[in-house]
Structures are given as structure tokens and as C-alpha cells.
Design a protein around this motif. Sequence first.
Motif, PDB file in Angstrom:
ATOM      1  N   ALA A   1       0.831  -1.201   0.000  1.00 57.54           N
ATOM      2  CA  ALA A   1       0.000   0.000   0.000  1.00 57.54           C
ATOM      3  C   ALA A   1       0.872   1.261   0.000  1.00 57.54           C
ATOM      4  CB  ALA A   1      -0.921   0.002   1.208  1.00 57.54           C
TER       5      ALA A   1
ATOM      6  N   GLN B   1       1.017   3.957  -3.220  1.00 61.46           N
ATOM      7  CA  GLN B   1       0.730   5.385  -3.118  1.00 61.46           C
ATOM      8  C   GLN B   1       1.762   6.196  -3.890  1.00 61.46           C
ATOM      9  OE1 GLN B   1       0.695   6.075   1.076  1.00 61.46           O
ATOM     10  NE2 GLN B   1      -1.311   5.150   1.369  1.00 61.46           N
TER      11      GLN B   1
ATOM     12  N   ARG C   1      -7.164  -0.440  -5.221  1.00 62.20           N
ATOM     13  CA  ARG C   1      -6.750   0.957  -5.307  1.00 62.20           C
ATOM     14  C   ARG C   1      -7.041   1.524  -6.692  1.00 62.20           C
ATOM     15  NH1 ARG C   1      -2.124   3.576  -6.992  1.00 62.20           N
ATOM     16  NH2 ARG C   1      -1.097   1.607  -7.383  1.00 62.20           N
TER      17      ARG C   1
ATOM     18  N   GLN D   1      -9.689   4.516  -7.738  1.00 60.13           N
ATOM     19  CA  GLN D   1      -9.279   5.678  -8.521  1.00 60.13           C
ATOM     20  C   GLN D   1     -10.143   5.811  -9.766  1.00 60.13           C
ATOM     21  OE1 GLN D   1      -5.121   5.909  -9.484  1.00 60.13           O
ATOM     22  NE2 GLN D   1      -5.456   7.411 -11.091  1.00 60.13           N
TER      23      GLN D   1
END
Length: 150
Positions: A52, A56, A135, A139
Motif C-alpha cells: 500500500a 501510493q 486501489r 481511482q
Amino acid sequence: MSMFSKAAVAAGVFGTIFIGYCIYFDRKRRSDPDFKKKLKERRRKQRECDAAKHAQRAPIPDLKDHEAVQMFFLREVQLGEELLGRGDVDGGIDHLCNAVAVCGQPNQLLQVLQQTLPPHVFQQLLLCLPTVTKRIDKQNQKEMAEEDVE
């Protein structure tokens, strides 16, 4: 006895007691029935956390821009291979997860990776993949919501 020999004996006794203390608690810890389960869970959480954190840092391109996605895919595969070649398994897996997540045909890519990667590395890749996929989905949903507002 001289002062030096008394200090040496005291240090030896203290060292022996300390080592015995360490051995006792190590055995007690390892004999715990949940030790392996807790250890595996802690390592899994650490891998997810590392993935994670890395995810990012890697900006995902707009999924509608096929050229940007293709460039991102190629860059991530290249970086993943380079890091794996250097021995940085976690970094390599993170980049390969990003590549698989944006790939148009992930099943075929996973088959190729399964044949080329060592089994333990491929298993770690499979464990990391859901986090990265979530993720990217978030997005993508966010971008779609922003377009609906406009």
C-alpha cells in the motif's frame, strides 16, 4: 581473589543468567500454539502495508488514455524485472502488481509470470494483487464520478 577476578566471575554469572532467561522465554514463545499463526498474520499485514505504501508512490495513469496506460505498463514491468534482478523482491512484486492491475489481459500475463518467476515470488505477487486492484478500482470510480459532475 583480586578485584578483577571477582568482576569477571560476576560478569560470567550475569551473562549465564541472561542467556538462560533468553532461552527460556524463546522456548515459551515458540511453544505457544498460536505462534505460527500470529507470525504469518503479522508478515501478511506487513506485506500489505508495504504494498500500500509503494502503491501510493506510483501514480496510476488515466485508464481511458490507452497510450499512457501502455507506457505505465511497460515501465512497471521493466522496473519490476530490474528490482527482482537486484534482489529487491518486495519492490519488484509491487511494480509487477501495478502492471498486472492495468493489463488488458491479466490472466495471460499471470500465466507468463507464473512460468518465469520462482514459485514463492509468484505467490507473493498473487497476495499483493488484490490490494493494488482495489486501489485502481477506487481511482477509476473517483475519476468517473468527477466526469459525471462536469
